[in-house]
Design an enzyme around this catalytic site. Structure first.
Site, PDB file in Angstrom:
ATOM      1  N   HIS A   1      -3.219  23.870 -76.599  1.00 38.72           N
ATOM      2  CA  HIS A   1      -2.476  23.951 -75.344  1.00 38.72           C
ATOM      3  C   HIS A   1      -1.438  25.063 -75.350  1.00 38.72           C
ATOM      4  O   HIS A   1      -1.091  25.587 -74.287  1.00 38.72           O
ATOM      5  CB  HIS A   1      -1.833  22.607 -75.032  1.00 38.72           C
ATOM      6  CG  HIS A   1      -2.803  21.599 -74.513  1.00 38.72           C
ATOM      7  ND1 HIS A   1      -2.431  20.553 -73.703  1.00 38.72           N
ATOM      8  CD2 HIS A   1      -4.141  21.479 -74.683  1.00 38.72           C
ATOM      9  CE1 HIS A   1      -3.511  19.825 -73.397  1.00 38.72           C
ATOM     10  NE2 HIS A   1      -4.545  20.385 -73.991  1.00 38.72           N
TER      11      HIS A   1
ATOM     12  N   HIS B   1     -14.324  17.451 -79.911  1.00 34.82           N
ATOM     13  CA  HIS B   1     -14.197  16.195 -79.169  1.00 34.82           C
ATOM     14  C   HIS B   1     -14.105  14.980 -80.077  1.00 34.82           C
ATOM     15  O   HIS B   1     -13.389  14.031 -79.799  1.00 34.82           O
ATOM     16  CB  HIS B   1     -15.464  16.009 -78.315  1.00 34.82           C
ATOM     17  CG  HIS B   1     -15.206  16.095 -76.847  1.00 34.82           C
ATOM     18  ND1 HIS B   1     -16.110  16.667 -75.984  1.00 34.82           N
ATOM     19  CD2 HIS B   1     -14.187  15.681 -76.084  1.00 34.82           C
ATOM     20  CE1 HIS B   1     -15.647  16.584 -74.745  1.00 34.82           C
ATOM     21  NE2 HIS B   1     -14.481  16.003 -74.782  1.00 34.82           N
TER      22      HIS B   1
END
Length: 314
Positions: free
Chosen positions: A49, A173
């Site tokens: 991020h 993931h």
């Protein structure tokens, strides 16, 4: 709460012997912290991020440590990342020469190793920034909505990414899980994160093709995406190699740092293992091989959805 001390210092660091020693010391501290807390997914989100705010058009954002600024930390998609900052702040205080930008990306790379992932070269020298990027650079899409995949590809264009580069990082993931708790209590982390030993694999792609990841099923409606998913599902070695190149380049979005060449010999000599595999100083210094292009991906949009995904999967 974010300590005011996080927002300090700008400028490109001088990567000398003293700085490299700080990198090495911080590396050991992060390894020990990850072994104790099992918060690999949290550190991966922080690194992703911070880097994926890059805008290739305006040349702003990127891996510059600005996620520590409260204004950016409050952006949608950054929920609970204050916990990651709280965990890393004592390490930053101990190694003050190290920029936040370098620490965040180093922590993400070590997190991959702790989870059993491939060796990823780390090049120090990122400049810290206090400038929070505009809200909305962390896209979150519902794949059930019309034209969702098309919209995702537009986001890739903004970041300067290819479809292949997007797909390869989707494999992250399945690394552990993270809950809604924002506490930094190690005991609570241990309750919410499963054993991450050798969890890094191509299982996500296999399960996606088998229909076991219904939330991401619409991705397979795109022929190009499906082709890469099939390749990585069939060949874990290729996946690990491509992931290493993509993740390294992700750590350099918005910087002028060189990207290491990941050829067959480099991959063969790099360690693929867990926490026991240790970095050396040579792994930290600037890579000798500089290339014009490299596979990159900063697709972090799925982190907002992975709570729902992993709640049913793990």
């Amino acid at each position: 709460m974010v300590a005011n001390g996080r927002v300090s210092g700008t400028g490109t660091p001088e990567v000398d012997k003293e700085y490299l020693a700080a990198v090495e010391g911080a590396k050991k501290e992060v390894e020990a912290l990850l072994e104790h807390t099992r918060c690999v997914p949290l550190f991966l989100r922080l690194a992703y991020h911070d880097a994926m705010t890059y805008d290739g058009t305006t040349k702003t954002g990127g891996a510059n440590g600005s996620i520590r600024v409260q204004r950016e930390l409050d952006h949608a998609g950054n929920e609970s990342l204050s916990s990651a900052l709280d965990l890393l702040e004592p390490i930053k205080a101990q190694y003050q020469l190290l920029t936040y930008a370098d620490l965040f990306q180093l922590s993400g790379i070590i997190a991959v190793r702790v989870a059993g992932g491939p060796f990823i070269n780390f090049t120090p020298g990122r400049r810290d920034s206090r400038v929070a990027p505009p809200q909305g650079r962390l896209p979150s899409f519902d794949l059930g909505s019309p034209n969702a995949v098309t919209q995702l590809k537009k986001v890739f264009e903004r970041l300067g990414l290819s479809t292949q580069q997007f797909v390869v990082l989707l494999g992250a993931h399945y690394i552990g899980r993270w809950g809604r708790e924002t506490t930094t209590d190690p005991d609570l982390f241990d309750k919410r994160y499963r054993d991450l030993s050798k969890r890094f694999s191509n299982a996500y792609f296999k399960d996606l093709l088998k229909g076991e990841v219904p939330q991401d099923g619409p991705l397979l409606e795109d022929a190009e995406i499906k082709g890469y998913v099939e390749q990585y599902a069939a060949d874990q070695g290729r996946y690990l190699k491509d992931y290493a190149a993509a993740h390294e380049a992700l750590t350099k979005l918005g910087t002028e740092l060189p990207v290491t060449l990941y050829g067959s010999s480099a991959v063969a000599s790099s360690s693929i293992g867990s926490l026991a595999a240790s970095y050396t100083t040579q792994e930290v210094v600037l890579g000798a091989a500089v290339i014009i292009g490299s596979s990159i991906l900063a697709a972090g949009w799925w982190w907002n959805r992975r709570k729902r995904l992993l709640r049913g999967k793990l």
